[in-house]
Every structure is written in C-alpha cells, then in structure tokens.
Design an enzyme around this catalytic site. Structure first.
Site, PDB file in Angstrom:
ATOM      1  N   HIS A   1     -47.003  33.946 -34.988  1.00  0.00           N
ATOM      2  CA  HIS A   1     -45.735  34.369 -34.355  1.00  0.00           C
ATOM      3  C   HIS A   1     -44.738  33.204 -34.278  1.00  0.00           C
ATOM      4  O   HIS A   1     -43.862  33.198 -33.419  1.00  0.00           O
ATOM      5  CB  HIS A   1     -45.952  34.931 -32.947  1.00  0.00           C
ATOM      6  CG  HIS A   1     -47.058  35.923 -32.845  1.00  0.00           C
ATOM      7  ND1 HIS A   1     -46.865  37.280 -32.898  1.00  0.00           N
ATOM      8  CD2 HIS A   1     -48.395  35.746 -32.719  1.00  0.00           C
ATOM      9  CE1 HIS A   1     -48.039  37.903 -32.796  1.00  0.00           C
ATOM     10  NE2 HIS A   1     -48.980  36.993 -32.700  1.00  0.00           N
TER      11      HIS A   1
ATOM     12  N   SER B   1     -23.421  17.997 -46.536  1.00  0.00           N
ATOM     13  CA  SER B   1     -22.402  18.947 -46.119  1.00  0.00           C
ATOM     14  C   SER B   1     -21.048  18.311 -46.384  1.00  0.00           C
ATOM     15  O   SER B   1     -20.903  17.092 -46.330  1.00  0.00           O
ATOM     16  CB  SER B   1     -22.568  19.251 -44.635  1.00  0.00           C
ATOM     17  OG  SER B   1     -21.328  19.629 -44.072  1.00  0.00           O
TER      18      SER B   1
ATOM     19  N   LYS C   1     -25.894  15.798 -42.455  1.00  0.00           N
ATOM     20  CA  LYS C   1     -26.715  16.901 -42.952  1.00  0.00           C
ATOM     21  C   LYS C   1     -27.487  16.555 -44.222  1.00  0.00           C
ATOM     22  O   LYS C   1     -27.013  15.843 -45.084  1.00  0.00           O
ATOM     23  CB  LYS C   1     -25.831  18.132 -43.245  1.00  0.00           C
ATOM     24  CG  LYS C   1     -25.209  18.763 -42.018  1.00  0.00           C
ATOM     25  CD  LYS C   1     -26.229  19.388 -41.073  1.00  0.00           C
ATOM     26  CE  LYS C   1     -26.691  20.751 -41.557  1.00  0.00           C
ATOM     27  NZ  LYS C   1     -25.639  21.757 -41.536  1.00  0.00           N
TER      28      LYS C   1
ATOM     29  N   GLU D   1     -33.727  27.293 -49.783  1.00  0.00           N
ATOM     30  CA  GLU D   1     -32.995  28.485 -49.321  1.00  0.00           C
ATOM     31  C   GLU D   1     -32.695  29.424 -50.490  1.00  0.00           C
ATOM     32  O   GLU D   1     -32.796  30.639 -50.372  1.00  0.00           O
ATOM     33  CB  GLU D   1     -31.682  28.068 -48.654  1.00  0.00           C
ATOM     34  CG  GLU D   1     -31.877  27.281 -47.375  1.00  0.00           C
ATOM     35  CD  GLU D   1     -30.570  26.617 -46.946  1.00  0.00           C
ATOM     36  OE1 GLU D   1     -29.739  27.301 -46.335  1.00  0.00           O
ATOM     37  OE2 GLU D   1     -30.381  25.420 -47.246  1.00  0.00           O
TER      38      GLU D   1
END
Ligand code: ARG
Length: 480
Positions: free
Chosen positions: A174, A295, A301, A308
C-alpha cells in the site's frame, strides 16, 4: 431557440463553402484521390519490403521447381528481386503511392527490370496470402528482437541485484513501510516479470510460425504448388492447415500486441519505482545527468523524464492492442481490407517497446543507490513489528493472533514515546507481556530480520545471491 440553431447551421454551411485545404491536410481532395489515399498502405507497409522479397524469392523458386513457370524466368525473377532489395536499401527506390502497397510496388519495379517474366511471379498466389506471409515474417523478427531487448534488461537488473544483494531497504505494501527487504530481492522481482514476458513471446512465436503462403486468395489453388517447400525456405515450421484461416488470421499480431502490452505494464511499474526512488522525499537513488533533465525554471531539479515517459508510453501499447482487437472483432471470413489496419499499431508498438527498453536498460545501469539512506529508512516505520510478533510466538508460545495484539500495543507505545521499537526498555515491554526477556531485542534488529528470511524465494542476502546465480542460469543461459 429554433432560430439560433438554424443560424448556427447556416454559419457552418457558409464556412464549409469557404473551406480551404488544411495545412498539410487532405480536405479538398476529390473523391477518387481520397479513396486512393485511404486505400494506399505503401507509406507504412514499405517496412515489409525485405519480407516481401524473401517470400517472393521462395515462391518463385518453388514455382520453378514444380515446373509451374520456366526455370529461365525464375532466374530472372530472382536476380530482379535481389536488385530491388539493393535499390531499396540504398535509398534508390521510388515509392510511388499510386502503386498502393509494397507488394504492387515491388512487382511493378520487377516488370520494369525484367519485362514479361515478372508477370509469372504472381502465379498461384494472391496478395492475401502474400501479405499474411510477409507480416508473419515481420512480427516473427519483432518477437525475436523484443526477446533480445528483454534479455538485456534482465542482465542489467541481475547485475544490479548482485551488487545490492545485501542492501537493506523498506519493503512496501500500500506504499506504506511494511517489512525490511533487500534491494537485490526487489530487483529480481522485475527479472521474474520479464522472464514471463519472454515466455509469452516464445509461446506466441511457436503459434505464429506457420506459413500462410499458398493459401491463395482464400481457397487454395489448382496449381501443383509445394507449400512445405516455401514454408521451409522461409523458416516456418509447417504450412497453415486451412487456407481461409491462413489469409484472415491475425492472432499472431494480437499476441504480439498483448505480450507487448504486458511488457509495458511491467516497464511502467519499474518506471514508477524509479520516479519514487529518485524523488528527494525518498532519496534512495540518483540518476546521472545522462538520464535526468533539469527544469527551465527550478535550478535544483533533476527530473526522471525517461522513467516517466516509459510509464506514460504504456498508454500507446494498450491503445495498439485495443485498436487491433476492435479491427478484428466481427470481421467475416476471409480477407477484408480492414486487415490493412493491422500494420501501423504493430509497427508503432514495436518501435515504442524498442525505445522504452533501451531507455530502461540504460537507466537501470545508470542508477546509483544510496544504501545508507535506504538502511536508515528501514529503521523508520516499525518494520520489525512482524518479527516482534514472530518472537512472541517462537519464544513464549503465544498463538500468532495474541502475539499480533501484543506487538501492536508495543508499536503504540513506541509511537507515543516517539521512538523505535528497539528503543523501548525491557520494563516498558513487560508492561504489555510480562514474560518478555532481553532476547526480544535480537528480533528487533533490522539486519537480522532480513538475514533471517531465508525461506525459498525470500529476501535474505544469502537467498538473493543464490537467486542471482539461478536467474543467470534460467534467463541468460549462463553457469555461475
Ligand atoms: N495492402 C493490403 C493489406 O495490407 C494487401 C492485401 C490486399 N489484398 C486485396 N485483396 N486488396 O492488407
């Protein structure tokens, strides 16, 4: 209201009259040109050129062998086809969309090169068995290629698993910290998934590997062809048993897409792990600059774009599968032009899988894990609560359900005190169960908890090292 609707319609009708061709679009094509456009597949089925030429070579040789066409013509056809292959590979071939598809384009060029003998090639053959044969050959190569890419990813995962056979980290259920595990063990879970993917590919290949060539348009042919001969020449195990099925079946493409969709599920799960691990909130792993991006506005970043995108590309694979299932459903036997819609989803799926697997294999090799941070995380979240309950069972003879309750109360005490389970004092422990002894602390040691899970398929470093060797033998065909 009625007037508004009417005027809306009028406005559209007027706009329609003024419609100009979209930039790069097709509006404005006349009906004949529009039909030619929808009918043509050459733009994409040119990718079948090598298979088309190989199948024609096999077919022509068989026709000659059987005395169906003269040997002299076979020689001319063979030389012409070889030359066409050379032209295509050198980029010297003109793909004329007026010729509709790769089969017509090759045949038309053959006629230019060798004259009337070219007209004999299509004896005892139809484009229906031709395309079914070419496409099977293409998908067979794609399955083999996919298997090789999956093997490469397994290799990268097994190597990492070996380096981190004893790296302790929290295991989750979970997405909540559950029990400590080793990173090697977790990585080998993906090796198993990919192993089953390869099994599906091998199954699909076995069913695919029958030759539809010689099925004709749908009913077979009255010429004395030798289907076993062409099947063998093209590396098929045997001819398909039924000519109607031979020209209309695309199960092999569906199986490729289904197997590919499941691969995509697995890659997207691993992509998600990498997104989580490389998030500073977890801080378990880092990707080098090669595999992460910055970024344009936030200088701190390091985005895991590759992971992704692998996660996101799964959508294309599922789309290809559902699209193809939808094309096939309800099609009456035998060949229907709808079947021409089989190629783009399969080509797209093969390209997407190839890209995703290259990126994933690169990323897995590139990942550096922060073992200290993972080990520290394993100290949070009371991951040894199960081990505490097990100790109560083993040492005090408590039934597991009672042990579970005692351990639960001790977790509550630790939470209230803001400490780890092993930071509770023996006196505090005894308030919940007076027979507890100092030996309990051995059960609360995370490293010992991991090392103790030696059951078959379990997470102990010793088991993981054995599993690494087994995985090399099972999946990579290596002794170690
Ligand atoms: N381009 C066609 C396809 O991909 C080849 C078969 C055409 N057959 C026919 N009878 N029109 O399906």
């Amino acid at each position: 209201m009625a007037r508004a609707v009417k005027s809306g319609r009028t406005a559209r009708a007027k706009a329609g009259k003024r419609r100009s061709p979209l930039v790069g679009g097709l509006i404005g094509l006349g009906p004949a040109a529009a039909l030619a456009r929808i009918n043509a597949s050459l733009d994409f089925d040119r990718r079948l050129y090598a298979q088309d030429i190989a199948a024609s070579q096999a077919h022509a040789a068989m026709l000659g062998q059987q005395g169906i066409i003269p040997a002299g013509d076979v020689t001319k056809i063979a030389a012409g086809l070889a030359r066409i292959r050379g032209e295509i590979e050198a980029g010297d071939f003109t793909f004329d969309p007026a010729l509709e598809d790769i089969h017509m384009a090759v045949e038309a060029r053959l006629a230019e090169l060798i004259g009337p003998a070219a007209g004999r090639l299509h004896t005892a053959r139809s484009r229906n068995d031709q395309v079914a044969t070419d496409f099977r050959l293409w998908v067979r190569d794609a399955l083999d290629h996919l298997d090789g890419s999956l093997r490469d990813l397994q290799t990268a995962l097994i190597d990492k698993a070996e380096s981190h056979a004893d790296a302790v980290m929290p295991g989750f259920t979970h997405l909540q910290p559950a029990q400590p595990v080793t990173l090697g063990h977790l990585l080998l879970a993906y090796v198993e998934m990919l192993g089953r993917d390869r099994g599906r590919i091998a199954d699909a290949r076995r069913r695919l590997n029958e030759s539809p060539l010689g099925s004709g348009a749908l009913a077979g042919t009255s010429f004395p062809i030798d289907r076993k001969r062409t099947a063998k020449a093209l590396g098929f195990d045997r001819p398909t048993a039924n000519s109607i099925d031979g020209v209309s079946d695309r199960d092999f493409a569906l199986e490729f897409l289904a197997a590919g969709a499941i691969v995509a599920v697995h890659l997207s799960r691993l992509g998600e792990e990498i997104v989580l691990w490389t998030s500073p909130m977890f801080g378990y792993a880092r990707l080098s600059e090669t595999f992460s991006t910055g970024s344009s506005i936030m200088p701190q970043k390091r985005n895991p774009d590759g992971a992704e995108l692998v996660r996101g590309k799964a959508g294309r694979l599922f789309g290809a599968l559902t699209g193809m299932l939808t094309v096939m459903k309800g099609l009456p036997l035998a060949y229907n032009k709808d079947l021409q819609e089989d190629k783009e989803p399969v080509f797209g799926a093969a390209d997407t899988l190839d890209l995703c697997l290259s990126v994933m294999t690169g990323m897995v090799g590139d990942l550096t894990f922060d073992r200290a941070r993972m080990r520290q995380a394993a100290d949070e979240g009371h991951l040894t609560a199960t081990d505490l309950a097990d100790w109560l069972v083993r040492s005090l003879g408590l039934p597991f359900r009672d042990a579970y309750r005692v351990a639960g109360r001790l977790v509550g005490r630790a939470e209230a005190k803001g400490c780890r389970l092993d930071e509770l004092t023996l006196a505090e422990m005894r308030m919940e169960e007076k027979r507890i002894t100092a030996d309990v602390f051995s059960a609360l040691d995370v490293n010992r908890a991991v090392a103790g899970r030696k059951s078959e398929g379990g997470t102990a470093p010793a088991s993981v090292r054995r599993a690494v060797a087994e995985a090399r033998r099972r999946f990579l065909g290596k002794r170690s």
